[in-house]
Write a protein that holds these residues in place. Structure first.
Motif, PDB file in Angstrom:
ATOM      1  N   LEU A  87       0.827  -1.218   0.000  1.00 56.38           N
ATOM      2  CA  LEU A  87       0.000   0.000   0.000  1.00 56.38           C
ATOM      3  C   LEU A  87       0.858   1.265   0.000  1.00 56.38           C
ATOM      4  O   LEU A  87       0.341   2.376   0.134  1.00 56.38           O
ATOM      5  N   GLY A  88       2.169   1.086  -0.108  1.00 49.38           N
ATOM      6  CA  GLY A  88       3.037   2.257  -0.280  1.00 49.38           C
ATOM      7  C   GLY A  88       3.837   2.666   0.938  1.00 49.38           C
ATOM      8  O   GLY A  88       4.614   3.626   0.868  1.00 49.38           O
ATOM      9  N   ARG A 112      -0.938   9.768   0.939  1.00 44.82           N
ATOM     10  CA  ARG A 112       0.219   9.331   0.154  1.00 44.82           C
ATOM     11  C   ARG A 112       0.210   7.819  -0.134  1.00 44.82           C
ATOM     12  O   ARG A 112       0.994   7.349  -0.948  1.00 44.82           O
ATOM     13  N   LYS A 114      -1.129   4.076  -1.508  1.00 45.72           N
ATOM     14  CA  LYS A 114      -1.633   3.695  -2.833  1.00 45.72           C
ATOM     15  C   LYS A 114      -3.034   3.088  -2.747  1.00 45.72           C
ATOM     16  O   LYS A 114      -3.411   2.545  -1.716  1.00 45.72           O
ATOM     17  N   GLU A 118      -3.664  -1.432  -6.589  1.00 44.52           N
ATOM     18  CA  GLU A 118      -2.252  -1.546  -6.976  1.00 44.52           C
ATOM     19  C   GLU A 118      -1.434  -2.553  -6.156  1.00 44.52           C
ATOM     20  O   GLU A 118      -0.243  -2.717  -6.408  1.00 44.52           O
TER      21      GLU A 118
END
Ligand code: CP3
Length: 348
Positions: A87-88, A112, A114, A118
């Motif tokens: 998830l970033g 910020r 994702k 993704e």
């Protein structure tokens, strides 16, 4: 055994509610540092995350405890913190200390991250590990996939590390509830996709680890342990009817009572803060339970290990039961004590 019929898989039978003469057995963290063969493969991978993301090596360490002990289930080798990374979040492991992540302390950090769509770009190697395992496992061994439950994953994402009392997560929950709830919701949706992809790749059972559920009290337990588990399980049951789910709201205490009924879980995993006699009466009445030998017996062994193992088998013998530890086996455990526990469970 050569048949691949689910009838031969004792874990699946117990999860369907069957009372077996000998409980099937596996062990949380069964692939791990207490095994010399694990340490050798981990050294080959270089570091823990490379091990998680190299399908051949992750499959190899998953198989090691099956070869050595013949456990009835294999648990996919991965980590609950791979989803936050997908998830970033930044993620790394400090040797001897544990995980570190970039923190989520407000709406800007959350923005910020994702979108759930993704995550597969990062998590594809994990699904490949599952595919390898479903080819290579013995026919009688059940393959368990897993994820962290939203609250437990959130505690690491908010604090950026493990915390003894989950204070940073409680603070965000109490001071910025919209951000906290948006994070729980993001993890809930991500977990549904992550577990669903593991099932599509060949996981036969999935387990939700809520290691820090015990620090949620009263309405917070309902809202942030029970409700996300219910949402995840409801959606998985719709997409994959018949795939059992094990829920582990660790240290839930009284919260274990009715947890399976309220969430739709097929089995509740018990830590060793509850006695097997109490849990048989109050939790096993609703179906299969898993647990709950204290992990320290894998370090200390001896008569106490035999006695406590027999006591647990006896207490849960009238209902469906999967034998396991109350939490993960620790690196200082003696592999000989694991064999001793298995012999007591299987041999009486
Ligand atoms: C909270 C949590 C994590 N990871 C997990 C949980 C929930 C269960 C629990 O409460 O123990 C779950 C997990 N972690 C791991 C598995 C693999 C499957 C298994 O054998 O059970 C599973 C199911 C491998 C691992 N995950 C980790 C290791 C040790 C890494 C190494 O080889 O150095 C393993 C084998 C690292 C890890 N991963 C995590 C921490 C806090 C740590 C560091 C602490 C430690 O080192 O034990 C997060």
């Amino acid at each position: 055994m050569t048949s691949t019929s689910p009838r031969d898989k004792t874990i699946l039978r117990a999860l369907q509610g069957e009372v077996l003469p000998t409980p099937p057995i596996w062990m949380m963290r069964q692939a791990g540092r207490y095994l010399p063969e694990y340490r050798a493969t981990r050294a080959k991978a270089g570091d823990f995350l490379s091990l998680c993301y190299t399908p051949e090596l992750a499959a190899e360490v998953t198989l090691q405890p099956i070869r050595r002990y013949g456990f009835d289930a294999a648990i996919l080798f991965a980590d609950i913190l791979l989803l936050p990374q997908a998830l970033g979040a930044d993620l790394w492991f400090v040797t001897g200390e544990g995980p570190r992540l970039s923190t989520v302390t407000g709406a800007a950090d959350l923005a910020r991250l994702k979108p759930v769509a993704e995550i597969d770009a990062v998590l594809n190697p994990v699904y490949e590990t599952v595919r390898i395992l479903s080819r290579e496992l013995p026919a009688e061994t059940t393959l368990i996939g897993f994820a962290g439950a939203p609250w437990t994953v959130a505690t690491y994402m908010i604090a950026g590390r493990g915390t003894p009392d989950q204070a940073p997560a409680h603070r965000l929950k109490d001071e910025d509830r919209p951000t906290f709830e948006a994070l729980i919701d993001l993890i809930t949706r991500g977990t549904i996709e992550y577990l669903s992809a593991q099932i599509q790749a060949g996981a036969e059972v999935v387990k939700l680890f809520d290691s820090w559920a015990g620090s949620l009290r009263g309405a917070d337990f309902q809202r942030y342990a029970l409700e996300p588990a219910r949402q995840i399980i409801t959606e998985l049951k719709q997409r994959h009817p018949g795939v059992p789910v094990i829920a582990f709201p660790r240290e839930a205490g009284q919260g274990y009572v009715g947890f399976a009924r309220a969430t739709g879980a097929d089995c509740v995993a018990l830590d060793n803060s509850v006695t097997p006699e109490w849990a048989a009466e109050h939790v096993q009445v609703d179906g299969c339970v898993q647990g709950n030998l204290a992990s320290r017996h894998m370090v200390t062994g001896g008569e106490a290990l035999d006695e406590e193992t027999r006591r647990i088998v006896r207490a849960f013998s009238k209902g469906p039961h999967i034998f396991n530890l109350g939490h993960g086996i620790t690196p200082d455990a003696d592999p000989g004590n694991v064999q001793r526990m298995i012999d007591v469970v299987r041999g009486g």
